[in-house]
Design a protein around this motif. Structure first.
Motif, short mmCIF file in Angstrom:
data_model
loop_
_atom_site.label_atom_id
_atom_site.label_comp_id
_atom_site.label_asym_id
_atom_site.label_seq_id
_atom_site.Cartn_x
_atom_site.Cartn_y
_atom_site.Cartn_z
N ASN A 91 1.17 -0.96 0.03
CA ASN A 91 0.16 -0.13 -0.02
C ASN A 91 1.12 1.60 0.04
N PRO A 92 0.17 2.05 -0.78
CA PRO A 92 1.35 3.28 -1.13
C PRO A 92 1.31 4.60 0.05
N ILE A 93 0.02 4.66 1.36
CA ILE A 93 0.56 4.55 2.10
C ILE A 93 1.08 4.37 3.12
N THR A 94 1.60 2.95 3.06
CA THR A 94 2.07 2.87 4.41
C THR A 94 4.30 2.45 3.81
N ARG A 95 4.92 3.29 2.69
CA ARG A 95 5.68 3.42 2.76
C ARG A 95 6.84 4.54 2.95
N PRO A 96 7.74 4.02 2.87
CA PRO A 96 8.63 4.72 3.48
C PRO A 96 9.31 6.04 3.10
N ALA A 97 9.76 7.09 3.34
CA ALA A 97 9.90 7.68 2.66
C ALA A 97 11.63 7.89 2.12
N TYR A 98 12.04 6.85 2.80
CA TYR A 98 13.18 6.45 2.71
C TYR A 98 13.25 5.60 1.26
N GLN A 99 13.36 4.86 0.92
CA GLN A 99 13.24 4.12 -0.37
C GLN A 99 14.73 3.29 -0.63
N GLY A 100 15.28 4.08 -0.10
CA GLY A 100 17.20 3.67 -0.99
C GLY A 100 17.14 3.70 -2.13
N SER A 101 18.55 3.74 -2.72
CA SER A 101 18.86 4.71 -4.23
C SER A 101 17.45 4.08 -5.38
N ASN A 102 17.63 5.28 -6.45
CA ASN A 102 16.56 4.85 -7.39
C ASN A 102 16.88 5.35 -8.18
N PRO A 103 16.12 5.28 -9.59
CA PRO A 103 17.10 6.56 -11.03
C PRO A 103 16.46 7.78 -11.07
N ILE A 104 15.75 7.48 -9.80
CA ILE A 104 15.61 9.61 -10.18
C ILE A 104 16.03 10.19 -9.22
N SER A 105 16.05 9.36 -7.88
CA SER A 105 16.81 10.65 -6.87
C SER A 105 18.09 10.19 -7.57
N ASP A 106 19.11 9.30 -8.13
CA ASP A 106 20.42 9.00 -8.10
C ASP A 106 20.99 10.95 -9.08
N ILE A 107 19.55 11.18 -9.78
CA ILE A 107 19.27 12.20 -10.75
C ILE A 107 19.89 13.58 -9.83
N TRP A 108 19.41 13.39 -8.77
CA TRP A 108 19.06 14.68 -8.16
C TRP A 108 20.69 14.89 -7.02
N ALA A 109 21.56 13.58 -7.00
CA ALA A 109 22.06 13.55 -5.53
C ALA A 109 23.37 13.37 -7.13
N ILE A 110 23.58 13.49 -7.82
CA ILE A 110 24.40 13.56 -8.86
C ILE A 110 24.98 14.79 -8.77
N HIS A 111 23.72 15.41 -9.48
CA HIS A 111 23.74 16.86 -10.32
C HIS A 111 24.29 17.76 -8.54
N ALA A 112 23.50 17.30 -7.62
CA ALA A 112 23.80 18.47 -6.33
C ALA A 112 25.67 18.26 -6.59
N LEU A 113 25.65 16.69 -6.44
CA LEU A 113 27.41 16.31 -6.45
C LEU A 113 28.32 17.53 -7.54
N ARG A 114 27.82 17.73 -8.25
CA ARG A 114 28.40 18.24 -9.60
C ARG A 114 28.54 19.47 -8.93
N ILE A 115 27.75 20.33 -8.00
CA ILE A 115 27.74 21.52 -7.99
C ILE A 115 28.42 21.30 -6.55
N VAL A 116 28.27 21.19 -5.61
CA VAL A 116 29.93 21.28 -4.61
C VAL A 116 30.63 20.82 -5.05
N ALA A 117 31.23 20.52 -5.72
CA ALA A 117 32.08 20.17 -6.01
C ALA A 117 33.11 22.03 -6.53
N LYS A 118 31.55 22.07 -7.89
CA LYS A 118 32.59 23.44 -8.50
C LYS A 118 32.30 24.62 -7.75
#
Length: 456
Positions: A244-271
């Motif tokens: 049931n979607p309502i019982t799924r935790p907010a922290y889902q583990g790495s996934n194809p969409i969160s990966d995009i945000w994480a990597i882009h944020a990391l590139r900004i930090v590096a720069k």
């Protein structure tokens, strides 16, 4: 810029889950965000468009005297929005300070909220909105298990507009509200997509008031949010997998969409992080770091974090004499205040273990560790895949050395004699430590703390 999407990933097929848990999809929610210099001036128009008639503006006493709050109030006045200010947010909130804000919200019968401040203010406002919208609920009903009952949020909440004034927590994008539970002296939280702010107004002008060390330590939080969420246990290996979607935790583990945000944020930090620290007038760098905080927040708010954060709680909670430069504090440090403490900045407590942690986790997903090392400046052309952890650790050490970070846990007052207590303080943090890609024993944690005593 706006983002409001829910992504549904394939059903969990891992054998570990098939016998114990219902196999289900994994959801990811992405926040509504508006970004730009001066965007705080629009908050009154947003509330007018929502039809708000009785607004609560939450902040803390220090920030209440500074321009970000004044700009927000001016916008409310200009657009004819009736509002009441609650400026008693505790920097590093507790269950008692949450309850005080909740009582204020319940008595005020507000139809919308504005949170102007850092993570403490935004998290307090989330809790106030939740319990004012569910007045008959017990406080522990929505608090994460095992401390609370972890009930799913099914009541409708009022609109909440978050105006972050720091570049670290990303709380304007997450459905998480963290506090210290005084009775048990532990850090716990409320975690639900339902409490995520309706809108985050990311105004880089607010970052110009931050001193250099505040910028650095906030940036380290962004750095670790990105690194940890990109290397968490993948969503299809995480348990449980509720149907049931309502019982799924907010922290889902790495996934194809969160990966995009994480990597882009990391590139900004590096720069941009080093520039943002070294030049307080570098609006370009500070603007990018403000946005990186939100990007990393979207990533970790859905994927989660792991060992750097889990180990950070006792690090800042057990510290004895360390006093962070450039931080103003209006309350004494209690022994159980363990995250985002102005005495021991959250970002610093997280990053001090990062070289050891990523050396430890790299054997599970070495390609990802090597990829992040390259983003942070490492030459990986001749690096061996089995050395990924060592390469990332050395890259992090150089990055931290360049930003004048204390030389490990020993430099902030710890010794090997403190390791058992540090391990003990980490063990209850299963909501994040279980997301680490590599399981860890008490002996493993002790070795990680020991390896973090000295960085350089």
């Amino acid at each position: 810029v706006f983002f409001a999407v829910v992504f549904i990933f394939p059903r969990c097929q891992c054998p570990t889950h098939s016998h114990t848990y219902s196999q289900g999809n994994t959801s990811m929610a992405v926040s509504n965000i508006r970004y730009g210099a001066g965007v705080t001036k629009e908050v009154g128009m947003d509330l007018q468009n929502m039809g708000a008639k009785n607004v609560c503006l939450m902040t803390d006493k220090n920030l209440s005297k500074l321009p970000p709050v004044q700009v927000a109030m001016d916008s409310l006045v200009k657009n004819g929005i009736p509002f009441t200010v609650y400026d008693n947010v505790r920097v590093e909130p507790t269950d008692a300070s949450f309850m005080e804000a909740i009582e204020f919200a319940q008595k005020g019968a507000f139809d919308a909220y504005v949170a102007v401040g850092g993570g403490s203010t935004m998290d307090t406002c989330k809790a106030a909105n939740l319990y004012a919208s569910s007045p008959h609920s017990d406080f522990l009903d929505y608090v994460s298990a095992p401390i609370g009952k972890g009930k799913p949020v099914s009541v409708p909440l009022k609109p909440l507009i978050a105006v972050p004034t720091t570049s670290g927590t990303g709380s304007e994008t997450t459905g998480v509200a963290i506090f210290d539970y005084e009775h048990l002296k532990v850090k716990i939280g409320i975690t639900s997509r339902a409490i995520k702010p309706t809108l985050g107004l990311i105004d880089p002008l607010h970052t110009l008031h931050m001193p250099a060390r505040v910028v650095a330590n906030s940036g380290f939080d962004v750095l670790c949010h990105a690194l940890e969420s990109y290397t968490t246990l993948p969503y299809h290996l995480r348990s449980p997998c509720p149907s049931n979607p309502i019982t799924r935790p907010a922290y889902q583990g790495s996934n194809p969409i969160s990966d995009i945000w994480a990597i882009h944020a990391l590139r900004i930090v590096a720069k941009y992080l080093k520039r943002a620290v070294r030049n307080p007038d570098d609006l370009e760098a500070r603007s990018h770091m403000h946005l990186a905080s939100a990007f990393a927040g979207i990533g970790f708010g859905n994927a989660g974090v792991h060992l750097c954060h889990g180990m950070s709680y006792p690090i800042s909670g057990l510290v004895k004499t360390y006093k962070a430069k450039d931080y103003n504090v209006d309350h004494p440090l209690n022994s159980f205040v363990i995250c985002r403490s102005p005495h021991f900045p959250h970002g610093l407590s997280v990053v001090l273990t990062s070289p050891a942690v990523f050396t430890f986790t790299a054997q599970m997903f070495p390609e990802r560790h090597l990829e992040t090392a390259e983003i942070l400046g490492a030459d990986t052309r001749t690096a061996r895949i089995q050395d990924a952890g060592l390469v990332l650790a050395e890259t992090l050490r150089k990055f931290l050395f360049d930003l004048d970070v204390d030389d490990g846990l020993a430099a902030v007052g710890y010794s090997k004699a403190d390791i058992p207590a540090l391990v003990k303080g980490t063990l209850p943090q299963e909501r994040v430590t279980k997301l680490a890609p590599r399981p860890q024993s008490e002996e493993d944690l002790a070795a990680l703390f020991e390896a973090s005593m000295k960085l350089y």
